[in-house]
Design a protein around this motif. Structure first.
Motif, PDB file in Angstrom:
ATOM      1  N   GLN A 137     -19.770 -15.793 -67.487  1.00 20.51           N
ATOM      2  CA  GLN A 137     -19.236 -14.555 -66.908  1.00 20.51           C
ATOM      3  C   GLN A 137     -18.394 -14.863 -65.668  1.00 20.51           C
ATOM      4  OE1 GLN A 137     -19.657 -11.149 -67.650  1.00 20.51           O
ATOM      5  NE2 GLN A 137     -21.033 -11.284 -69.400  1.00 20.51           N
ATOM      6  N   GLU A 182     -14.993 -16.278 -66.768  1.00 20.64           N
ATOM      7  CA  GLU A 182     -14.139 -15.261 -67.374  1.00 20.64           C
ATOM      8  C   GLU A 182     -13.609 -14.276 -66.342  1.00 20.64           C
ATOM      9  OE1 GLU A 182     -13.193 -14.825 -70.760  1.00 20.64           O
ATOM     10  OE2 GLU A 182     -13.870 -16.918 -70.796  1.00 20.64           O
ATOM     11  N   LEU A 183     -14.413 -13.983 -65.330  1.00 19.65           N
ATOM     12  CA  LEU A 183     -14.050 -12.968 -64.339  1.00 19.65           C
ATOM     13  C   LEU A 183     -13.460 -13.575 -63.067  1.00 19.65           C
ATOM     14  CD1 LEU A 183     -17.293 -10.854 -64.799  1.00 19.65           C
ATOM     15  CD2 LEU A 183     -14.988 -10.138 -65.474  1.00 19.65           C
ATOM     16  N   LYS A 229     -18.612 -10.423 -76.403  1.00 21.83           N
ATOM     17  CA  LYS A 229     -17.347  -9.804 -76.808  1.00 21.83           C
ATOM     18  C   LYS A 229     -17.089  -8.605 -75.901  1.00 21.83           C
ATOM     19  CE  LYS A 229     -17.807 -11.213 -81.651  1.00 21.83           C
ATOM     20  NZ  LYS A 229     -17.904 -10.757 -83.062  1.00 21.83           N
ATOM     21  N   PHE A 230     -16.385  -8.860 -74.822  1.00 21.44           N
ATOM     22  CA  PHE A 230     -16.155  -7.805 -73.836  1.00 21.44           C
ATOM     23  C   PHE A 230     -15.563  -6.560 -74.491  1.00 21.44           C
ATOM     24  CE2 PHE A 230     -15.887 -11.459 -70.752  1.00 21.44           C
ATOM     25  CZ  PHE A 230     -16.986 -11.084 -69.992  1.00 21.44           C
ATOM     26  N   ALA A 250     -14.190  -3.656 -69.378  1.00 22.47           N
ATOM     27  CA  ALA A 250     -15.056  -4.842 -69.321  1.00 22.47           C
ATOM     28  C   ALA A 250     -14.253  -6.129 -69.494  1.00 22.47           C
ATOM     29  CB  ALA A 250     -16.129  -4.753 -70.394  1.00 22.47           C
ATOM     30  N   GLY A 251     -14.590  -7.131 -68.700  1.00 21.28           N
ATOM     31  CA  GLY A 251     -13.951  -8.441 -68.793  1.00 21.28           C
ATOM     32  C   GLY A 251     -12.587  -8.530 -68.149  1.00 21.28           C
ATOM     33  N   GLN A 252     -12.138  -7.449 -67.520  1.00 24.11           N
ATOM     34  CA  GLN A 252     -10.798  -7.419 -66.941  1.00 24.11           C
ATOM     35  C   GLN A 252     -10.791  -7.564 -65.420  1.00 24.11           C
ATOM     36  OE1 GLN A 252      -8.573  -3.980 -68.473  1.00 24.11           O
ATOM     37  NE2 GLN A 252      -9.929  -3.954 -70.257  1.00 24.11           N
ATOM     38  N   ASN A 309     -21.584  -7.235 -72.791  1.00 19.82           N
ATOM     39  CA  ASN A 309     -20.207  -6.907 -73.159  1.00 19.82           C
ATOM     40  C   ASN A 309     -19.599  -5.821 -72.272  1.00 19.82           C
ATOM     41  OD1 ASN A 309     -20.339  -8.698 -75.354  1.00 19.82           O
ATOM     42  ND2 ASN A 309     -21.231  -7.128 -76.664  1.00 19.82           N
ATOM     43  N   GLU A 365     -20.359  -8.132 -64.077  1.00 17.90           N
ATOM     44  CA  GLU A 365     -19.260  -8.099 -63.111  1.00 17.90           C
ATOM     45  C   GLU A 365     -19.660  -7.399 -61.816  1.00 17.90           C
ATOM     46  OE1 GLU A 365     -14.661  -6.493 -62.619  1.00 17.90           O
ATOM     47  OE2 GLU A 365     -15.549  -6.614 -64.626  1.00 17.90           O
TER      48      GLU A 365
END
Length: 348
Positions: A51, A54-55, A88-89, A306-308, A17, A22
């Motif tokens: 991942q 999402e990234l 769940k980032f 995270a996740g952005q 998360n 990344e």
């Protein structure tokens, strides 16, 4: 190490998360990194695929069941688990800790078995990774149990190296944790690492005082007078290039740190605040003193980004290069010390 000299570089993926995946994926987006090592990620193909999507990162990777099956010239992913974790980032979840631990345990087993040469660990959350089988304040303490040697938390860059007498210890317990045996052990560990891992022939080490102004001759605490100074004199008289104790508040601002090969700080924040201020993004956390090599970036899970797609992989990339460099330096050191006639080739 493989026959072609490529170092097998294992990577534990950290908290799913956070920004671990990344920074790992961004590091190996540059295919030139494969010229230096064969990366082996301990996670699962499905997790890495999720991942990447999402990234918005596209890396071709090779899924394998064991690290020993890794293919040179590719990013390899060891399938440690088959199920799909609930990611769940930005959240510290029990699930995040569970899979961070699965990855770490598999990677450390591979390191101990020789299936990988070095280990680079992505950030974990020290709270959610705790289980009945993992009761440690961080990677360093766990690796101390799993590997041979006397561990030292060693924050390193090209121009600054800071070790810690005490690492993840509450401030109220620091002074009682510091004793002559600990100081001698940490000084010897840092000296050995500087020689073996960084090629420094006659290392100079500075010790920072425990109290403000190093106790002001006992006015602000007696630990510096009664513990640090006698041990520094003892070791100096025995031929160690050990100096101090220095007042921590002015040591870095005055550039005095540039006169030494390494600094030994009394406690976590005393050493890491100036280190990260001077080197953030380029610093590497190296667990010195152990039989195997482990490095990590100088940052945590960074849930807030995270996740952005905003994470900077610079420190992780430095951790990769540092692990490779230390592996080669240590190999050369051991070869040279086995043949005393070649010792003069060790670098200053």
């Amino acid at each position: 190490m493989q026959e072609d000299g490529k170092i097998k570089l294992g990577i534990s993926i950290g908290d799913l998360n956070g920004i671990g995946c990344e920074v790992v994926l961004k590091t190996f987006e540059d295919s030139r990194m494969l010229d230096f090592c064969t990366p082996i990620l301990f996670a699962s193909s499905k997790t890495i695929s999720f991942q990447q999507k999402e990234l918005n990162i596209d890396i071709k990777y090779n899924g394998v069941q064991e690290a020993s099956m890794a293919v040179d010239g590719k990013v390899n992913v060891v399938n440690v688990w088959k199920e799909i974790p609930d990611i769940k980032f930005g959240e510290a979840t029990e699930e995040g800790g569970k899979y961070a631990l699965k990855s770490l345990l598999a990677a450390v087993d591979a390191l101990k078995n020789g299936d990988i040469d070095v280990l680079v660990t992505a950030p974990i959350n020290k709270n959610n990774i705790q289980t009945k089988d993992f009761k440690f304040p961080g990677h360093t303490d766990f690796l101390t149990q799993e590997l041979e040697g006397e561990s030292l938390m060693f924050m390193v860059t090209e121009g600054l190296k800071v070790g810690l007498l005490t690492d993840h210890v509450a401030v109220k317990d620091v002074s009682s944790a510091i004793n002559p045996i600990l100081i001698r052990s940490k000084v010897r560990t840092i000296e050995k690492s500087l020689r073996m891992d960084f090629g420094i022939r006659a290392p100079k080490v500075a010790l920072l005082g425990i109290n403000p102004h190093s106790g002001d001759n006992g006015v602000i605490g007696k630990e510096d007078e009664e513990i640090l100074k006698p041990i520094i004199k003892e070791m100096s008289d025995a031929g160690h290039l050990v100096f101090g104790p220095y007042s921590a508040d002015s040591f870095f601002g005055s550039d005095n740190y540039k006169n030494f090969d390494a600094i030994l700080a009394a406690y976590h924040d005393q050493g890491l605040i100036p280190f990260k201020t001077l080197s953030f993004g380029r610093g590497v956390n190296f667990t010195a003193g152990l039989s195997k090599i482990r490095t990590s970036p100088d940052h945590g899970t960074a849930y807030e980004i995270a996740g952005q797609g905003k994470a900077d992989p610079s420190s992780f990339k430095e951790a990769v290069f540092t692990a490779i460099s230390i592996f080669r330096n240590r190999k050369e050191y051991l070869e040279l010390t086995e043949n005393p006639l070649q010792r003069q080739r060790v670098r200053r």
